[in-house]
Design an enzyme around this catalytic site. Structure first.
Site, PDB file in Angstrom:
ATOM      1  N   GLU A   1       0.726  -1.160   0.041  1.00 55.39           N
ATOM      2  CA  GLU A   1      -0.017   0.093   0.042  1.00 55.39           C
ATOM      3  C   GLU A   1       0.731   1.084  -0.051  1.00 55.39           C
ATOM      4  O   GLU A   1       0.457   2.166   0.837  1.00 55.39           O
ATOM      5  CB  GLU A   1      -0.943  -0.014   1.242  1.00 55.39           C
ATOM      6  CG  GLU A   1      -1.971  -1.182   1.165  1.00 55.39           C
ATOM      7  CD  GLU A   1      -3.070  -1.190   2.235  1.00 55.39           C
ATOM      8  OE1 GLU A   1      -2.626  -0.675   3.296  1.00 55.39           O
ATOM      9  OE2 GLU A   1      -4.280  -1.534   1.913  1.00 55.39           O
TER      10      GLU A   1
ATOM     11  N   ASP B   1      -8.680  -8.623   3.796  1.00 53.44           N
ATOM     12  CA  ASP B   1      -8.470  -7.833   4.457  1.00 53.44           C
ATOM     13  C   ASP B   1      -9.535  -7.672   5.713  1.00 53.44           C
ATOM     14  O   ASP B   1     -10.376  -6.862   5.620  1.00 53.44           O
ATOM     15  CB  ASP B   1      -8.496  -6.235   3.984  1.00 53.44           C
ATOM     16  CG  ASP B   1      -7.633  -5.228   4.527  1.00 53.44           C
ATOM     17  OD1 ASP B   1      -7.382  -5.330   5.778  1.00 53.44           O
ATOM     18  OD2 ASP B   1      -7.407  -4.126   3.989  1.00 53.44           O
TER      19      ASP B   1
ATOM     20  N   GLU C   1     -12.674  -2.136  12.078  1.00 53.27           N
ATOM     21  CA  GLU C   1     -12.667  -1.164  10.580  1.00 53.27           C
ATOM     22  C   GLU C   1     -13.712  -1.549   9.661  1.00 53.27           C
ATOM     23  O   GLU C   1     -14.391  -0.663   9.015  1.00 53.27           O
ATOM     24  CB  GLU C   1     -11.111  -1.174  10.251  1.00 53.27           C
ATOM     25  CG  GLU C   1     -11.210  -0.680   8.698  1.00 53.27           C
ATOM     26  CD  GLU C   1      -9.751  -0.886   8.232  1.00 53.27           C
ATOM     27  OE1 GLU C   1      -9.121  -1.359   8.757  1.00 53.27           O
ATOM     28  OE2 GLU C   1      -9.763  -0.230   7.012  1.00 53.27           O
TER      29      GLU C   1
HETATM   30  C1  BDP Z   1      -6.237  -1.872   6.077  1.00 48.44           C
HETATM   31  C2  BDP Z   1      -6.486  -0.562   6.547  1.00 48.44           C
HETATM   32  C3  BDP Z   1      -5.157   0.401   6.379  1.00 48.44           C
HETATM   33  C4  BDP Z   1      -4.017  -0.501   6.989  1.00 48.44           C
HETATM   34  C5  BDP Z   1      -3.880  -1.782   6.368  1.00 48.44           C
HETATM   35  C6  BDP Z   1      -2.694  -2.589   6.883  1.00 48.44           C
HETATM   36  O1  BDP Z   1      -7.747  -0.050   5.897  1.00 48.44           O
HETATM   37  O2  BDP Z   1      -5.545   1.323   6.974  1.00 48.44           O
HETATM   38  O3  BDP Z   1      -2.753   0.236   6.868  1.00 48.44           O
HETATM   39  O4  BDP Z   1      -5.107  -2.418   6.173  1.00 48.44           O
HETATM   40  O5  BDP Z   1      -2.965  -3.519   7.602  1.00 48.44           O
HETATM   41  O6  BDP Z   1      -7.317  -2.768   6.500  1.00 48.44           O
HETATM   42  O7  BDP Z   1      -1.537  -2.393   6.720  1.00 48.44           O
END
Ligand code: BDP
Length: 701
Positions: A293, A367, A395
């Protein structure tokens, strides 16, 4: 005489205030006087004083103090520490070698003159003291008390996604509890209460900062702050860890590169690590999110994850610390199925990581969705210890508004059978190291803790922190037993109220799945903030951030075909696990649309067509929130009025939003299915366009 009277007045006032003011701050460590006189008396006879035997280390003193605090509250009378060793009714705390208990296991035994709590280390004795308090708090009797327990997993961590500016990524309970501006000079008393709560459930490590890390934490200035926090945690058997920013050698080290194979980079990390251990001799180690990401990582230099992780492990050298390298990765411009990406990057690296490295894997392949199949990496990297990462902050599960007890979700993953070494090769056995014979093991929960007075926003969010810790200690506990423990310690022991509350907790996760993502739907939530429904989302910065990528609704049907005809993600699982899901006719309905594109008119094992089953689940899910409200209402007489009202109000919002999910999904999918809502259900009264507007409202666009 006067002070006595004043004390009495204070107690009376306290008692009358006690009827209303349970602000949740004390979590499950309530220590209110036991209402049953006979139970109180039975414990009083065995708990007249506490004796610490041998070297009274800070941890043993902490243990004695906590036991004193708890027993005095619960038994309603003074319990001195240091009573004469020969006296009756004493509780002896003693560190004693015991090869059957591992390093952190404890034993509580009844003795002629009282009770004894022993363990091979002072932290073990501390855990024993909390276990004893749990017995008293949950209303157990002391006669013939004999207990022993040891953790099955070595590193039991909370991961905070907290930032230096006090914000918490995906945090819904206020701001960060870490007050970086005040540290190291002022230590907020809350740090100690945080440490107590963690120690009480056996959590022995905390990663203080967000995985999307700032390099600032590695500066000399911040290390002093981290050291101050480590000082508060230490007596509670808790070590601190840091998430590190891969490009730190460039950003704060002045180097032109962060290439892990560059000797200067390796040297920088070595020196930095030595500096950390000088300030924090029991520092736990590093957590790393790299090449994920948009975060930098070793792949920026043509290296792989093992190159990066091993370089950090070398920097740790002989220090007693570990590297937890996250497997949550998916390529920036992937054309494939995101489900497969972490597997494809990490599985070939099995056997290439150095012994101080653990690879940290989310429970599911996408996720933190409300229900996911277990991550295919479990069982597929037998030469690498894998840390299971679960998310406690909700979340994707309604933030701090929806009541969702996560015990069943965590347990479902732990109990899942990878079949990697035949039947019974559960995720739990992979994670605790017994299946693949690893000497280190770990589990991580992304914290749901913030500065809100009650720590977690939703009062029942506390149960998720609690359940995580208890399962990290012993994954064989049942999630229902943990819910009962938590409720008795936190809310009430009144039997009728328990009978109302516990089914709500135990079924809440399934209810949430029903009104949001039934039958294996996933990732159809509101863009970016991940709240509310947005199944129509078809444009985003990347295709795998949209909803249509995952549900694949069309005129024929619904669901992601991950069989050999589709992305073939099923092939990542061992044959035994794959077999459960690969045939749409026998695939459990809860996982159906994870793996199959199913025709709208297809008859399911439930006897209904896909369309009818889908709509029925959305409707029954939303209706179940009304059931949750009624159950909660029944428990009212036994609960603190303020707390009861708080949860009741949140349940009202939850119902409104369950209807929002239901209407959005049913109306949207109907545009593809072109079938009527089954006659037993009342069609939504608002059009899809109106429901879509609600998303805009929430997204503040
Ligand atoms: C996702 C979240 C993000 C996190 C990412 C992670 O939306 O904010 O940084 O996971 O685990 O679910 O690195």
């Amino acid at each position: 005489m006067l002070p006595r009277l004043l004390l009495l007045a204070f107690l009376c006032l306290g008692a009358s205030l006690g009827c209303r003011a349970d602000d949740g701050y004390r979590l499950w460590l309530k220590y209110d006087e036991l209402p049953e006189a006979s139970l109180r008396k039975a414990w009083q006879d065995r708990a007249r004083g506490i004796v610490v035997e041998g070297n009274a280390t800070p941890t043993l003193q902490t243990a004695a103090h906590e036991l004193q605090l708890g027993l005095q509250g619960l038994l309603g009378r003074s319990v001195p520490v240091g009573a004469a060793p020969g006296g009756k009714g004493r509780i002896r705390l003693r560190v004693a070698p015991d090869p059957t208990l591992g390093r952190e296991g404890y034993r509580i035994s009844s003795q002629k003159n009282g009770l004894e709590i022993t363990g091979p280390t002072d932290a073990a004795v501390l855990y024993g003291c909390f276990a004893l308090l749990r017995q008293v708090q949950t209303g157990q009797r002391p006669e013939q008390l004999s207990l022993s327990s040891q953790p099955r997993i070595e590193y039991r961590l909370l991961n905070h996604w907290d930032n230096p500016n006090g914000t918490v990524e995906r945090g819904y309970a206020g701001s960060s509890i870490w007050k970086w501006l005040e540290l190291p000079d002022r230590l907020d008393p809350r740090y100690q209460d945080y440490a107590r709560a963690n120690a009480s459930i056996g959590i022995n490590g905390v990663v203080l900062n967000n995985v999307n890390a700032s390099a600032r934490y590695l500066t000399a200035e911040y290390l002093q702050k981290v050291a101050a926090l480590a000082g508060v945690m230490r007596p509670y058997g808790i070590r601190v860890y840091l998430s590190v920013f891969w490009a730190a050698p460039k950003v704060i080290g002045g180097l032109p590169t962060s290439d892990p194979l560059d000797p200067k980079v390796a040297q920088w990390w070595k020196a930095k690590t030595d500096e950390i251990y000088k300030a924090i001799p029991d520092f736990g180690g590093f957590l790393v999110k790299a090449n994920s990401e948009g975060e930098p990582g070793p792949q920026d230099y043509g290296r792989n994850h093992a190159d990066g992780a091993n370089m950090l492990a070398t920097a740790l050298g002989t220090h007693d610390g570990v590297v937890m390298w996250r497997a949550f990765v998916y390529k920036a411009n992937s054309k494939g199925d995101r489900f497969k990406e972490a597997f494809e990057e990490f599985q070939p690296l099995d056997g290439k990581f150095s012994p101080k490295v653990l690879v940290q894997v989310k429970n599911g392949p996408i996720d933190f969705q409300a229900r996911e199949p277990f991550h295919p990496l479990f069982g597929a990297m037998p030469r690498t210890p894998l840390v299971l990462e679960v998310q406690l902050t909700q979340e994707y599960l309604g933030f701090a508004t929806h009541l969702v007890y996560l015990g069943p979700l965590i347990k479902e993953c732990l109990d899942a059978d990878t079949h990697s070494q035949g039947p019974g090769s559960t995720v739990a056995k992979v994670v605790d190291g017994t299946l693949e014979k690893h000497s280190i093991s770990g589990i991580a929960g992304v914290a749901n803790i913030g500065s809100d007075r009650n720590w977690t926003g939703h009062p029942v969010g506390q149960a998720n922190w609690y359940a995580y810790g208890r399962l990290a200690w012993d994954h064989t506990l049942s999630s229902a037993a943990i819910a009962e423990e938590w409720t008795k310690m936190t809310l009430t022991r009144e039997p009728q109220a328990l009978a109302s509350i516990l089914p709500v907790l135990n079924q809440s996760r399934d209810v949430y799945v029903r009104y949001t993502t039934p039958l294996g739907l996933h990732h159809i939530m509101g863009q970016s903030i991940h709240y509310g429904p947005e199944p129509w989302l078809e444009k985003s910065a990347r295709p795998d951030w949209t909803s249509v990528y995952y549900h694949k609704a069309d005129a024929e049907g619904l669901g992601f075909d991950r069989t050999a005809r589709g992305s073939n993600a099923l092939s990542l699982y061992a044959p035994g696990a794959r077999q459960v899901w690969s045939n749409p006719a026998t695939c459990p309905p809860d996982y159906l649309l994870w793996f199959h594109h199913v025709g709208w008119g297809q008859q399911l094992s439930t006897g209904r067509t896909l369309w009818d089953e889908l709509t029925t689940r959305y409707y029954t899910g939303a209706d179940s929130v009304l059931w949750m409200q009624r159950q909660w209402e029944q428990a009212r007489p036994a609960l603190d009025a303020e707390l009861h009202a708080d949860v009741a109000a949140r349940l009202r919002i939850q119902h409104r939003e369950a209807l929002w999910w239901r209407d959005a999904c049913v109306l949207y999918f109907q545009t593809y299915a072109k079938r009527p809502i089954p006659p037993t259900l009342t069609p939504p009264t608002r059009p899809l366009a109106e429901v879509k507007e609600l998303v805009d409202l929430y997204q503040l666009r």
